[in-house]
Design an enzyme around this catalytic site. Structure first.
Site, short mmCIF file in Angstrom:
data_model
loop_
_atom_site.label_atom_id
_atom_site.label_comp_id
_atom_site.label_asym_id
_atom_site.label_seq_id
_atom_site.Cartn_x
_atom_site.Cartn_y
_atom_site.Cartn_z
N HIS A 185 37.78 43.87 52.74
CA HIS A 185 37.64 42.44 53.02
C HIS A 185 36.28 42.11 53.62
O HIS A 185 35.70 41.06 53.31
CB HIS A 185 38.76 42.01 53.98
CG HIS A 185 40.09 41.88 53.31
ND1 HIS A 185 41.27 41.93 54.00
CD2 HIS A 185 40.43 41.70 52.02
CE1 HIS A 185 42.28 41.80 53.15
NE2 HIS A 185 41.78 41.66 51.95
N GLU A 413 44.36 46.98 35.74
CA GLU A 413 44.10 47.49 37.09
C GLU A 413 45.08 48.61 37.46
O GLU A 413 45.02 49.15 38.56
CB GLU A 413 44.19 46.34 38.11
CG GLU A 413 45.44 45.51 37.99
CD GLU A 413 45.37 44.21 38.78
OE1 GLU A 413 44.51 44.10 39.66
OE2 GLU A 413 46.20 43.32 38.53
N ASP A 437 41.21 47.55 42.12
CA ASP A 437 42.53 48.20 42.17
C ASP A 437 42.62 49.37 41.21
O ASP A 437 43.33 50.34 41.47
CB ASP A 437 43.63 47.18 41.85
CG ASP A 437 44.04 46.39 43.08
OD1 ASP A 437 43.85 46.90 44.19
OD2 ASP A 437 44.54 45.26 42.93
N CYS A 484 36.05 42.02 35.85
CA CYS A 484 36.00 41.05 36.95
C CYS A 484 36.08 41.72 38.32
O CYS A 484 36.10 41.04 39.34
CB CYS A 484 37.11 40.01 36.81
SG CYS A 484 38.78 40.68 36.91
#
Length: 559
Positions: A185, A413, A437, A484
């Site tokens: 994060h 993912e 992921d 992405c």
């Protein structure tokens, strides 16, 4: 004193170090209360609600992915199971603050043991716990310093989203943390802010508070007490890099003219403006969780339509790829019944799996998307998260067609999806690779753990093999395959992804210009050679070096 970590947000930051070590003291063991237990329970629950409200309010102000993270934290603060545990501790005679401390500790142990998405949130619980205890005991809330006359370098063991989400380039010169990885994060928020950041930097908190620090978010170097010439040289290099990058304008393409549309990852309406300013040609990942998190009732169809139409209208004629709701695990929905207990929710009902249990939520979202697209010139593409099998892809595509949506796709993912990509592509119109992921599940390596950042490295050859499998299957099927995930944010890796055959790249708006310049400096043949060399290397470091040997245009750009 020179330190080195993992550079996750490019640029040079320089300023006095602020060491974020303040924690609310642990309430004493054996702390009890006077009065009625119901009053003490209410005191604890009220403090939880206050902190949840503050986190949600910060999320609303922050917007984008930062807002999504904070709203997920707000829900954690009001988790029914946590409240039951706190009430039980109070009934045993514990004071509210000690009950909160004990209950959060048990909850944290469970999450940390689960790993994956929920394991990532264990550290966030410490921040929520401290905030609640501060409310109960009247102490100063954990947080950041009052801005001084110049931006500071924020140094911490780890950073709570509640603190970082509302920072700006005017107050903070750079982030340095001991924990975290390229997809943590802290990294995501730093890139969104355009603030240089280095994570997984061992011993960072041993820096002396107030000492001047130079941070290179590209190389990962952290230098204490740099000389004036050190700072000037670094800033000159950074300025030259930015000037060279800024010279390249227009749509994404290689030096020999092969078009590679460069799209933006968007976490909410507030990110659309940044995407436009960076020259994005569309949206490659529109996260819709911001509409759902922190709510007791699902968003109205009209509210959804307005948000989707705004994104489509911002890119007339351009692609807008919307990821349908990716909830569950660390992003629970308060308006849905709690799921049955799962031994490992990180591997449980998330994304499309949650839709299959609650199809009414998906149907409402798909209908809202179709209505928004009908009145806009933007080109809508819709994709589902956490798809693992061709059967799941078929089910989602059928739902999209029933809603009259023109283009249905899936995220790649889960390693199983990459391994069986031909079967999935037979059912959908496109795929998009989420490298964050995909790496986490491929290597069983929590993306928030600095100790495992080597396995989260986007240059891991095994990850490149999974990307290559997927792209090859898409090429054979004659269908688009974009990327992405955060791997596309690395200019050198962007060239490799294009060399592998990715048809579009999507990333945080702040890093779009550097990627555009990197592609413009190389031919498609150079990108292919770089990709081949990277896949043949035995380690991530060697893969990066091998690829860069075929990408000479990076050096003049300082990339």
């Amino acid at each position: 004193m020179n330190l080195r970590g993992v550079g996750v947000s490019p640029g040079i930051g320089h300023g006095p170090a602020y060491i974020l070590t303040t924690r609310v003291p642990e309430p004493p063991e054996g702390a009890t209360y006077t009065g009625e237990s119901d009053q003490e329970k209410e005191r604890a629950v009220s403090a939880l609600a206050q902190v949840a409200g503050e986190l949600e309010s910060r999320g609303d102000r922050a917007g984008g992915e930062a807002g999504e993270i904070l709203k997920a934290q707000a829900l954690m603060a009001e988790d029914p199971g946590l409240i039951v545990k706190i009430r039980s501790c109070v009934e045993q005679g514990m004071a509210a603050e000690r009950a909160v401390y004990e209950s959060f500790g048990k909850y944290r142990e469970v999450l940390a043991g689960l790993g994956g998405y929920l394991g990532e949130r264990a550290a966030d619980l410490d921040d929520i716990r401290d905030r609640v205890i501060a409310v109960l005991t009247g102490q100063v809330m954990p947080g950041l310093p009052t801005p001084g006359p110049e931006p500071y370098v924020l140094v911490a063991h780890d950073l709570a989203p509640a603190d970082t989400a509302l920072l700006s380039r005017e107050t903070v010169a750079a982030f340095v943390t001991e924990q975290g990885g390229p997809t943590s994060h802290t990294a995501i928020i730093a890139r969104a802010l355009g603030v240089p950041a280095v994570v997984a930097c061992a011993a960072a908190t041993t820096l002396t508070a107030g000492v001047r620090v130079l941070v290179d978010g590209t190389s990962g170097e952290v230098r204490a007490q740099p000389t004036a010439s050190d700072v000037a040289q670094a800033q000159n290099v950074a300025s030259a890099r930015q000037e060279a990058i800024a010279q390249v304008r227009g749509p994404g393409r290689t030096q020999d003219g092969v078009a590679v549309p460069l799209l933006a990852n968007v976490g909410g309406p507030g990110d659309v403006e940044a995407a436009l300013a960076a020259g994005a040609e569309g949206i490659g990942l529109y996260r819709t969780e911001f509409l759902y998190l922190g709510r007791r009732q699902p968003p109205r169809p009209e509210e959804q339509e307005e948000a989707y139409r705004a994104a489509l209208d911002a890119f007339p004629g351009g692609p807008v790829v919307v990821r349908t709701l990716d909830a569950g695990a660390d992003k629970p929905l308060a308006f849905l019944p709690p799921p049955a207990p799962e031994p490992n929710p990180a591997l449980g009902e998330r994304g499309v799996r949650l839709f299959r249990r609650h199809p009414e939520v998906m149907e409402t979202q798909l209908d809202a998307l179709a209505t928004a697209a009908a009145g806009s010139s933007g080109r809508l593409h819709v994709m589902a998260a956490m798809v693992a099998t061709a059967e799941e892809a078929r089910w989602f595509a059928a739902a999209c067609r029933s809603a009259d949506l023109p283009s249905a796709g899936v995220m790649i993912e889960v390693p199983a999806a990459a391994l069986r990509a031909p079967g999935l592509l037979a059912e959908v119109d496109f795929v998009s690779i989420g490298t964050n992921d995909l790496a986490q599940y491929c290597f069983a390596a929590d993306r928030e753990l600095g100790a495992l950042s080597e396995l989260q490295d986007r240059w891991q050859p095994a990850l490149l093999d999974l990307v290559a499998m997927t792209v090859s299957a898409a090429r054979a099927a004659g269908k688009p395959c974009g990327v992405c995930g955060e791997a596309a944010a690395d200019p050198a890796m962007a060239c490799v992804l294009v060399g592998l055959g990715a048809t579009t790249l999507s990333m945080s708006p702040a890093v779009l210009p550097a990627t555009r310049a990197a592609l413009a400096g190389h031919t498609m043949e150079q990108c292919r050679f770089a990709a081949q060399a990277a896949r043949e290397a035995p380690t991530a470091a060697q893969a990066r070096a091998a690829a860069r040997a075929h990408l000479p245009g990076l050096a003049p750009l300082g990339l």
